[in-house]
Design a protein around this motif. Sequence first.
Motif, PDB file in Angstrom:
ATOM      1  N   MET A 278      34.398  42.546  38.212  1.00 49.75           N
ATOM      2  CA  MET A 278      33.916  41.164  38.119  1.00 49.75           C
ATOM      3  C   MET A 278      33.770  40.771  36.655  1.00 49.75           C
ATOM      4  SD  MET A 278      30.324  39.480  39.408  1.00 49.75           S
ATOM      5  CE  MET A 278      29.343  40.681  38.560  1.00 49.75           C
ATOM      6  N   ASN A 279      34.283  39.616  36.300  1.00 54.19           N
ATOM      7  CA  ASN A 279      34.070  39.089  34.970  1.00 54.19           C
ATOM      8  C   ASN A 279      32.887  38.135  35.019  1.00 54.19           C
ATOM      9  OD1 ASN A 279      34.133  37.834  32.560  1.00 54.19           O
ATOM     10  ND2 ASN A 279      36.198  36.991  32.747  1.00 54.19           N
TER      11      ASN A 279
ATOM     12  N   GLN B  56      41.313  35.634  32.968  1.00 52.25           N
ATOM     13  CA  GLN B  56      42.721  35.845  33.283  1.00 52.25           C
ATOM     14  C   GLN B  56      43.610  35.312  32.149  1.00 52.25           C
ATOM     15  OE1 GLN B  56      43.161  37.463  36.086  1.00 52.25           O
ATOM     16  NE2 GLN B  56      41.084  37.189  36.871  1.00 52.25           N
TER      17      GLN B  56
ATOM     18  N   ASP C 197      44.361  32.291  39.550  1.00 50.99           N
ATOM     19  CA  ASP C 197      43.281  32.494  38.586  1.00 50.99           C
ATOM     20  C   ASP C 197      42.073  31.730  39.140  1.00 50.99           C
ATOM     21  OD1 ASP C 197      41.501  32.085  36.505  1.00 50.99           O
ATOM     22  OD2 ASP C 197      42.959  31.131  35.171  1.00 50.99           O
TER      23      ASP C 197
ATOM     24  N   PRO D 153      36.238  39.712  45.017  1.00 50.95           N
ATOM     25  CA  PRO D 153      36.207  40.679  43.912  1.00 50.95           C
ATOM     26  C   PRO D 153      37.119  40.332  42.742  1.00 50.95           C
ATOM     27  CG  PRO D 153      37.146  41.664  45.912  1.00 50.95           C
ATOM     28  CD  PRO D 153      36.660  40.312  46.301  1.00 50.95           C
ATOM     29  N   SER D 154      38.198  39.601  42.972  1.00 51.55           N
ATOM     30  CA  SER D 154      39.091  39.343  41.839  1.00 51.55           C
ATOM     31  C   SER D 154      38.796  38.016  41.138  1.00 51.55           C
ATOM     32  CB  SER D 154      40.555  39.398  42.293  1.00 51.55           C
ATOM     33  OG  SER D 154      40.789  38.391  43.248  1.00 51.55           O
TER      34      SER D 154
ATOM     35  N   GLU E  73      47.353  35.954  46.023  1.00 51.96           N
ATOM     36  CA  GLU E  73      46.521  36.871  45.233  1.00 51.96           C
ATOM     37  C   GLU E  73      46.683  36.651  43.731  1.00 51.96           C
ATOM     38  OE1 GLU E  73      47.690  40.643  46.725  1.00 51.96           O
ATOM     39  OE2 GLU E  73      46.649  40.329  48.630  1.00 51.96           O
ATOM     40  N   LYS E  74      47.685  35.838  43.350  1.00 50.87           N
ATOM     41  CA  LYS E  74      47.933  35.681  41.909  1.00 50.87           C
ATOM     42  C   LYS E  74      47.131  34.541  41.288  1.00 50.87           C
ATOM     43  CE  LYS E  74      52.705  37.240  42.173  1.00 50.87           C
ATOM     44  NZ  LYS E  74      54.023  36.643  42.407  1.00 50.87           N
TER      45      LYS E  74
END
Length: 295
Positions: free
Chosen positions: A1-2, A12, A45, A64-65, A42-43
Amino acid sequence: MNTELTPTEPPQKGRSDLTSIASIGTGNMGTALIKGIMSADEKLDVRATTNSAASAKALAEELPSAAITSLEDDAGANRKAAAGADFVFLGVKPWMMADTVADLAPSLDANTVLVSMAAGVAIADLATLAPKNKIVRIMPNTPSAIGHGVIALAPSAEVDETTVDTLRTLLSGAGLVVALDETEIPAMTGISGSGVAYFFLLAETMIAAGVKMGLSEETAKQMVVATADGAGRLLSEKPDPSAQRQAVSSKGGTTLAGLQTFIDAGLFDIAEAAAQAAGNRSLEMEKENSQVING
Ligand SMILES: NC(=O)C1=CN([C@@H]2O[C@H](COP(=O)(O)OP(=O)(O)OC[C@H]3O[C@@H](n4cnc5c(N)ncnc54)[C@H](OP(=O)(O)O)[C@@H]3O)[C@@H](O)[C@H]2O)C=CC1
Ligand SMILES: O=C(O)[C@@H]1CCC=N1
């Protein structure tokens, strides 16, 4: 996580070729929608914000992403998340929309499209809050989280076809996207945005009935959930509810006895009144929120 997100260090970094989305206010509906969108692409941002740090922590497990931040940790979290995003999804409660958008608007890129999912906030009022940005109003429902939502999409006149197509593609990861005129949003809310809850209510009542008739709660729940799942799938494959109902109903049999009870109790009128009540409330909220926004 950011969790560290600043305008000078966009999340990203180096992925500027990708569509970037920000979700401002990511609770029940925002999470469902963004989850659906992300599971299909999934790509992307994705940045998402919440008010509390506790909600941000929980959200990080669901997405999570994504780069998750909270206002509690950083008062500028919304502005930073929205900076440079192609689409900013607005998922705060309707009555918070005025303050939230007014705070964001000065730092938005002119190319950023605002996508409001709020019930009862009109495009014209959102445009007052963010005059340099294009606005799309949507009305999703919670099955969007698993890609089976229904999402009404009403773009303002300024939004070009390409932008609508890009947004439609994004949202199609969350479910069925139906373009509507803004005036049709209350009806859509009455049967789908809110309507999904009517099915859940019916499930609750059927579980309670099963328990009253002697089943254990666990068994009743298991059966009702599987029955709803089966009915939904069958209806989806053969989308004629009346024909499906008739296929269950044997002459002189059990189903007609049950259905007649619903009909005698005025189910058609009840369903219409419920949809009308939700649609009317949407219009009432538009007026209330317009007064707050325009003074
Ligand atoms: N729920 C539904 O089925 C549907 C809802 N909608 C619309 O979606 C919107 C959200 O509803 P819902 O998801 O149910 O509400 P929730 O209360 O579940 O979510 C609201 C979110 O906004 C966050 N938040 C609160 N204040 C701020 C702020 N100032 N900046 C950023 N985030 C903030 C909350 O964070 P925290 O958790 O920390 O408080 C939470 O994550 C509403 O406008 C509603 O009309 C539309 C269609 C269906
Ligand atoms: O209840 C509400 O106001 C929101 C909008 C549609 C579903 N939930």
